[in-house]
Each structure stands twice: as structure tokens, then as C-alpha cells.
Design an enzyme around this catalytic site. Structure first.
Site, PDB file in Angstrom:
ATOM      1  N   VAL A 103      11.232  -4.890   3.014  1.00 20.32           N
ATOM      2  CA  VAL A 103      10.816  -4.965   4.421  1.00 20.32           C
ATOM      3  C   VAL A 103      11.051  -3.632   5.149  1.00 20.32           C
ATOM      4  O   VAL A 103      12.081  -2.982   4.939  1.00 20.32           O
ATOM      5  CB  VAL A 103      11.629  -6.092   5.124  1.00 20.32           C
ATOM      6  CG1 VAL A 103      11.279  -6.185   6.601  1.00 20.32           C
ATOM      7  CG2 VAL A 103      11.386  -7.421   4.437  1.00 20.32           C
ATOM      8  N   ASP A 156      -2.192  -1.441  10.692  1.00 21.13           N
ATOM      9  CA  ASP A 156      -2.467  -1.310   9.250  1.00 21.13           C
ATOM     10  C   ASP A 156      -3.149  -2.546   8.663  1.00 21.13           C
ATOM     11  O   ASP A 156      -3.530  -2.540   7.490  1.00 21.13           O
ATOM     12  CB  ASP A 156      -1.157  -1.077   8.475  1.00 21.13           C
ATOM     13  CG  ASP A 156      -0.569   0.294   8.742  1.00 21.13           C
ATOM     14  OD1 ASP A 156      -1.255   1.137   9.360  1.00 21.13           O
ATOM     15  OD2 ASP A 156       0.585   0.527   8.343  1.00 21.13           O
ATOM     16  N   LYS A 198       0.868  -1.203   0.000  1.00 19.58           N
ATOM     17  CA  LYS A 198       0.000   0.000   0.000  1.00 19.58           C
ATOM     18  C   LYS A 198       0.887   1.230   0.000  1.00 19.58           C
ATOM     19  O   LYS A 198       2.076   1.165   0.356  1.00 19.58           O
ATOM     20  CB  LYS A 198      -0.939   0.023   1.212  1.00 19.58           C
ATOM     21  CG  LYS A 198      -0.254  -0.002   2.589  1.00 19.58           C
ATOM     22  CD  LYS A 198       0.163   1.360   3.106  1.00 19.58           C
ATOM     23  CE  LYS A 198       0.859   1.270   4.463  1.00 19.58           C
ATOM     24  NZ  LYS A 198       1.735   2.403   4.774  1.00 19.58           N
TER      25      LYS A 198
HETATM   26  O1  C5P Z   1       0.249  -1.404  15.148  1.00 22.12           O
HETATM   27  P1  C5P Z   1       1.674  -1.682  14.806  1.00 22.12           P
HETATM   28  O2  C5P Z   1       2.213  -2.890  15.548  1.00 22.12           O
HETATM   29  O3  C5P Z   1       1.924  -1.748  13.347  1.00 22.12           O
HETATM   30  O4  C5P Z   1       2.462  -0.428  15.319  1.00 22.12           O
HETATM   31  C1  C5P Z   1       3.852  -0.442  15.523  1.00 22.12           C
HETATM   32  C2  C5P Z   1       4.202   0.753  16.397  1.00 22.12           C
HETATM   33  O5  C5P Z   1       3.985   1.955  15.661  1.00 22.12           O
HETATM   34  C3  C5P Z   1       3.360   0.892  17.640  1.00 22.12           C
HETATM   35  O6  C5P Z   1       3.901   0.147  18.698  1.00 22.12           O
HETATM   36  C4  C5P Z   1       3.431   2.377  17.891  1.00 22.12           C
HETATM   37  O7  C5P Z   1       4.667   2.713  18.482  1.00 22.12           O
HETATM   38  C5  C5P Z   1       3.439   2.969  16.501  1.00 22.12           C
HETATM   39  N1  C5P Z   1       2.085   3.335  16.009  1.00 22.12           N
HETATM   40  C6  C5P Z   1       1.462   4.423  16.576  1.00 22.12           C
HETATM   41  N2  C5P Z   1       0.211   4.796  16.131  1.00 22.12           N
HETATM   42  C7  C5P Z   1      -0.385   4.129  15.134  1.00 22.12           C
HETATM   43  C8  C5P Z   1       0.260   3.009  14.534  1.00 22.12           C
HETATM   44  C9  C5P Z   1       1.499   2.645  15.004  1.00 22.12           C
HETATM   45  O8  C5P Z   1       1.992   5.070  17.485  1.00 22.12           O
HETATM   46  N3  C5P Z   1      -1.584   4.529  14.698  1.00 22.12           N
END
Ligand code: C5P
Length: 297
Positions: free
Chosen positions: A104, A145, A18
Site C-alpha cells: 500500500v 491514475d 503498474k
Molecule cells: O488523483 P489522486 O487522488 O490520486 O491524487 C492524490 C493527490 O496527489 C492529489 O490530491 C494531488 O495532491 C496529487 N496529484 C497531483 N497531480 C496529479 C496527480 C496527483 O498533484 N497529476
């Protein structure tokens, strides 16, 4: 996702990347995540996933292609299949083959897309008939995501990633994705924004756009909030964006928390010429917006 006609025990499918056409990071939330306001678009650069029942227990994964990705617990397709086994087949096991094409940790959502593909593959393989909502909820447990990859491929995303509105903005353009070849840590990029808990003013709203020219014009009034953060530490990204514009892109912008920069081209031949010529030491991919199949809801 489809059942292999020559081998009904195998489910195969694509896990597309994406881009974020704009990405506003609003406030930090009490749970540590950030509220975002972003337009996501699935694109035609894809990984391939196949999942089959195995006689053993748990998940066994083989990664083909991009050598840097582990086939262990930090791999999101492994975590997705393990979640599905824990929830629905606690004594079962699956074999997963992941063919990597999406670089990645580059802001293209490859891991999240693979997680969604893992959920969907197990949904089909186990004959679960999960609704779109159920698949999105399982996906959110693996990453912010992931739910997007259960939409039709274009959506405004809010919340931490779970609030979505499917959209129908123009898709008649070509993309050039430029990856400078180093990973960016998403948590570190969010932390560098130093957002407070206070909810800011109104979010950016993109008006209805009938043509790609109108779309580009209105997108020009938004941005990706990670760009100013990276501008200080990763000046190469600004150089890539400037060069994309010089070479004919109508819009050049960072995707996700980076470091991939995409160029949106309304002139297909300019995009094609650029990709065919290659571009120094940067990895460069041609792509196009992609509708996603929405399976039984
Ligand atoms: O949700 P995901 O595991 O992909 O997110 C990885 C990190 O990115 C989270 O631990 C957080 O630190 C940050 N994040 C965030 N706000 C979001 C998505 C991700 O702060 N909306």
C-alpha cells in the site's frame, strides 16, 4: 473480470500493479493537480477482487492479506463500488472481497487498480455495458491514475492522468520491484516538487523502439522527477537503485511518487537469482509487463 461459473452472482478479477517507466511532473495546474507526462506499464503483481450482490444496502468489504489496509471509506475499491451503486443501483448493495498482494502507498498504483476493478466488476455484475470512455470518466472521479487501468496495459499518460495514448513498446523483459517498507504520501511528494503554474518547455518524447535494448537506451534519457526530491530525505532509494544496477539491471528507477524502485532486467536469470536470494530487510517481488484485457468498449 469474469462471472464465476459456479456462482453467477459473483464477479471476480485481477487488479494489477503498474510502474512508471518515466515520469515527468511539469507544472501545477489552477485546480491544484499537476500536469504529468509519463509512460505507464501494468505488471504481473496483482491484487484480486471479487464483488457480489448482497441483500443489504451499500458496500461491505473484507480485506485478506496485507493487514495495513482498512476495509472502510478510505479504501478505493469500497469507494468505487459505492460510486457505482450511487450512480446505477441506489437501493442496492454489494459484498467485496479484496485479496491484497500489492504493498500500500508505494507508487505501484494498487489502490487505483482496485478502484478500476471495482468499477468494472459492478459494470459486469449490474449488466451496464459501460463504454471504456464512461468507465475511465468514472475512474477519474476516484483518482488520477485510475483511467489507465482501463487501457491495454501500456500507455503514455498526460494531463493529470486522463489524457492517454496507448503504446506498443517492447515488453520482453523481467522486473524486480524493491519496496523499502515505508509508505510515501503522494500529495506530500507532489508538494515537495514546488512546481509553479508556468508551463515548461517541450515534454520528453520517447522515440519508437524496436528492441528492448533501444527502449532501455532511450528511457535512459528520461527520469522520474520525484527522484531528486527523495534523494535528500530518503537516501536508501538511491542505494537500492545503485545495487539493482550492480546486480545486472539495465535500468533502475523509482515508480510513481515512490518509494518502490524497479529494476528492469533483460537477463531473466539475473532477475530470478536476485529474487530467490532475497534482499536484506527490503520486500522484493518478481514481476513482468502485463497486457490487460480490454472489455467491451
Ligand atoms: O488523483 P489522486 O487522488 O490520486 O491524487 C492524490 C493527490 O496527489 C492529489 O490530491 C494531488 O495532491 C496529487 N496529484 C497531483 N497531480 C496529479 C496527480 C496527483 O498533484 N497529476
Amino acid at each position: 473480470m469474469y462471472i464465476d461459473s459456479s456462482n453467477p452472482g459473483v464477479v471476480r478479477g485481477d487488479a494489477p500493479a503498474k510502474i512508471n517507466l518515466f515520469l515527468e511532473v511539469r507544472n501545477r495546474r489552477p485546480d491544484g493537480y499537476h500536469e504529468i507526462n509519463s509512460l505507464f506499464q501494468a505488471v504481473s503483481l496483482t491484487d484480486r477482487v471479487s464483488v457480489s450482490n448482497s441483500s443489504g444496502r451499500g458496500v461491505r468489504c473484507t480485506v485478506i492479506g496485507d493487514g495495513n489496509l482498512s476495509a472502510g471509506d478510505d479504501n478505493l475499491v469500497v469507494r468505487a463500488c459505492r460510486l457505482m451503486l450511487d450512480e446505477f443501483r441506489p437501493d442496492g448493495g454489494v459484498d467485496v472481497v479484496l485479496e491484497k498482494h500489492i504493498p500500500v502507498a508505494t507508487g505501484l498504483g494498487g489502490g487505483s487498480s482496485e478502484a478500476a476493478a471495482g468499477i468494472e466488476a459492478c459494470n459486469v455484475l449490474f449488466g451496464l455495458g459501460l463504454t471504456q470512455q464512461q468507465r475511465m470518466q468514472l475512474g477519474l472521479r476516484l483518482g488520477s491514475d485510475v483511467p489507465f487501468f482501463f487501457t491495454r496495459g501500456q500507455a503514455l499518460i498526460r494531463g493529470r492522468g486522463e489524457v492517454m495514448e496507448e503504446t506498443a513498446y517492447p515488453t520482453d523483459y523481467q522486473l524486480v520491484l524493491v519496496n523499502p517498507g515505508f509508505p510515501v504520501s503522494t500529495p506530500a511528494a507532489y508538494a515537495a516538487l514546488k512546481r509553479g503554474l508556468t508551463v515548461p518547455g517541450e515534454p520528453f518524447t520517447l522515440p519508437c523502439c524496436r528492441t528492448v535494448e533501444e527502449y532501455v537506451f532511450h528511457l535512459g534519457h528520461a527520469e522520474n522527477d520525484f527522484e531528486p526530491v527523495h534523494r535528500r530525505t530518503l537516501p536508501e532509494l538511491g542505494e537500492i537503485a545503485a545495487e539493482l544496477l550492480r546486480r545486472g539491471a539495465a535500468l533502475a528507477r523509482l515508480s510513481g511518487s515512490g518509494p518502490t524502485v524497479f529494476g528492469l532486467f533483460t537477463d531473466r536469470s539475473a532477475a530470478q537469482t536476485l529474487v530467490e536470494a532475497g534482499w536484506g530487510h527490503w520486500r522484493i517481488f518478481a514481476a513482468a509487463p502485463l497486457p490487460l484485457p480490454v472489455e467491451a468498449t
